[in-house]
Design a protein around this motif. Structure first.
Motif, short mmCIF file in Angstrom:
data_model
loop_
_atom_site.label_atom_id
_atom_site.label_comp_id
_atom_site.label_asym_id
_atom_site.label_seq_id
_atom_site.Cartn_x
_atom_site.Cartn_y
_atom_site.Cartn_z
N PRO A 220 0.81 -1.22 0.00
CA PRO A 220 0.00 0.00 0.00
C PRO A 220 0.85 1.26 0.00
O PRO A 220 2.00 1.27 0.45
N GLY A 221 0.25 2.33 -0.48
CA GLY A 221 0.94 3.62 -0.50
C GLY A 221 1.02 4.26 0.87
O GLY A 221 1.73 5.26 1.04
N PHE A 222 0.31 3.72 1.85
CA PHE A 222 0.39 4.23 3.21
C PHE A 222 0.38 3.06 4.19
O PHE A 222 -0.14 1.99 3.90
N GLU A 223 1.01 3.27 5.33
CA GLU A 223 1.13 2.25 6.37
C GLU A 223 0.98 2.91 7.73
O GLU A 223 0.92 4.14 7.84
N ASN A 224 0.94 2.10 8.78
CA ASN A 224 0.94 2.64 10.14
C ASN A 224 2.23 3.42 10.39
O ASN A 224 3.31 2.98 10.00
N PHE B 202 7.16 2.60 10.24
CA PHE B 202 8.34 3.33 9.78
C PHE B 202 9.19 3.80 10.96
O PHE B 202 10.41 3.87 10.86
N ALA B 203 8.54 4.11 12.09
CA ALA B 203 9.29 4.50 13.28
C ALA B 203 10.18 3.35 13.73
O ALA B 203 11.32 3.54 14.13
N ARG B 204 9.67 2.12 13.64
CA ARG B 204 10.45 0.95 14.05
C ARG B 204 11.44 0.55 12.97
O ARG B 204 12.59 0.21 13.26
N GLY B 205 11.02 0.58 11.71
CA GLY B 205 11.87 0.08 10.64
C GLY B 205 12.95 1.05 10.23
O GLY B 205 14.08 0.64 9.91
N VAL B 206 12.65 2.35 10.21
CA VAL B 206 13.62 3.35 9.78
C VAL B 206 14.36 3.95 10.96
O VAL B 206 15.53 4.29 10.88
N ALA C 254 10.66 -1.16 4.80
CA ALA C 254 9.79 -1.48 5.93
C ALA C 254 8.49 -2.13 5.47
O ALA C 254 8.03 -3.12 6.05
N SER C 255 7.88 -1.60 4.43
CA SER C 255 6.62 -2.15 3.92
C SER C 255 6.82 -3.55 3.35
O SER C 255 5.98 -4.44 3.56
N VAL C 256 7.91 -3.77 2.64
CA VAL C 256 8.16 -5.08 2.04
C VAL C 256 8.38 -6.13 3.13
O VAL C 256 7.83 -7.25 3.06
N LEU C 257 9.14 -5.79 4.17
CA LEU C 257 9.37 -6.74 5.26
C LEU C 257 8.07 -7.02 6.01
O LEU C 257 7.79 -8.15 6.40
N ARG C 258 7.26 -5.99 6.23
CA ARG C 258 5.97 -6.19 6.89
C ARG C 258 5.09 -7.15 6.12
O ARG C 258 4.50 -8.08 6.68
N ALA C 259 5.03 -6.96 4.80
CA ALA C 259 4.20 -7.82 3.95
C ALA C 259 4.71 -9.26 3.94
O ALA C 259 3.93 -10.21 4.00
N ALA C 260 6.02 -9.41 3.86
CA ALA C 260 6.60 -10.76 3.83
C ALA C 260 6.34 -11.50 5.13
O ALA C 260 6.01 -12.70 5.13
N LEU C 261 6.49 -10.81 6.27
CA LEU C 261 6.25 -11.44 7.56
C LEU C 261 4.77 -11.72 7.76
O LEU C 261 4.39 -12.77 8.29
#
Length: 240
Positions: A43-47, A51-55, A85-92
């Motif tokens: 998605p073009g937007f996430e929680n 990003f706070a955790r991933g970046v 961050a989005s790719v890792l979230r989706a994969a998990l």
């Protein structure tokens, strides 16, 4: 009659430039597909918390550059500022790492957004192609991605370019590097917010001070420069 324009810091991609854009994207994507990377779209937007955790909570991306907003339901969301961050979230979330055949190789393409001062070559809306290899710690994967990037550049007719490699060292050298970097930053005339961020993640507050930091670190008992050299040798062996 009122007219509308593209928001400040954004752009429209129109012919014939759009054809060039698609050609560049295809040149980057083709080597990835040929090497077994599957396409993923998020998605073009996430929680905001993702990003706070991933970046990193202390990074400029999270604290100053994210387009964050609250939905009618009270959810805090943000337009994606980067892809990992989005790719890792989706994969998990899809348990791809439990399906076997590690590493999970994924590539992605899309639009990303960062609130920063628009200037030549830097927009608040930009496009990116990226790739992730998830589930294995193998320097051969780093070498593979470097080779794929080289192939993509050359397929576009580029020849006069350099690929620069960097490393922060291994588990023994990294803490020494971090401590020396924090000591250096404490000695600078930095504002309170920057000092706080430096204690959490000192690398994120560096810009044009890198040469001064590197000069100081050369006297450290275990220097990241040594590990970086060792990493480059490992990558070269893996590539060959």
């Amino acid at each position: 009659m009122s007219t509308f324009k593209a928001p400040k810091g954004t752009y429209d991609l129109l012919p014939p430039d759009s054809a060039k854009y698609l050609a560049v994207r295809e040149a980057i994507a083709a080597p990835l597909r040929n090497s077994g990377y599957g396409y993923i779209e998020t998605p073009g937007f996430e929680n905001v918390e993702l990003f706070a955790r991933g970046v990193g909570e202390s990074t400029d991306i999270v604290t100053k550059e994210m387009y964050a907003f609250e939905t009618k339901g009270g959810d805090r969301l943000a337009l994606r500022p980067e892809g990992t961050a989005s790719v890792l979230r989706a994969a998990l979330e899809a348990n791809l790492h439990k399906a076997g055949n590690l590493p999970v190789k994924l590539w992605y393409s899309g639009s990303y957004y960062r609130y920063e001062r628009p200037q030549k070559g830097r927009y608040r809306h930009f496009s990116q192609v990226g790739a992730e290899a998830i589930g294995a710690e193998d320097p051969a994967l780093d070498a593979e991605l470097i080779i794929l990037a080289d192939q993509a550049y050359r397929s576009l007719g580029l020849s006069d370019f350099r690929i620069l490699l960097n490393s922060l060292g291994d588990k023994e050298c990294r803490p020494v590097y971090r401590a020396a970097l924090q000591d250096f930053l404490r000695g600078l005339d930095l504002d309170e917010d920057t000092l706080r961020r430096a204690e959490i993640n000192p690398l994120r507050v560096l810009d044009d001070k890198r040469q001064d930091v590197q000069k100081q670190l050369t006297d450290a008992p275990c220097c990241a420069t040594t590990c970086a050299t060792r990493a480059r040798r490992t990558t070269r062996r893996s590539a060959s």
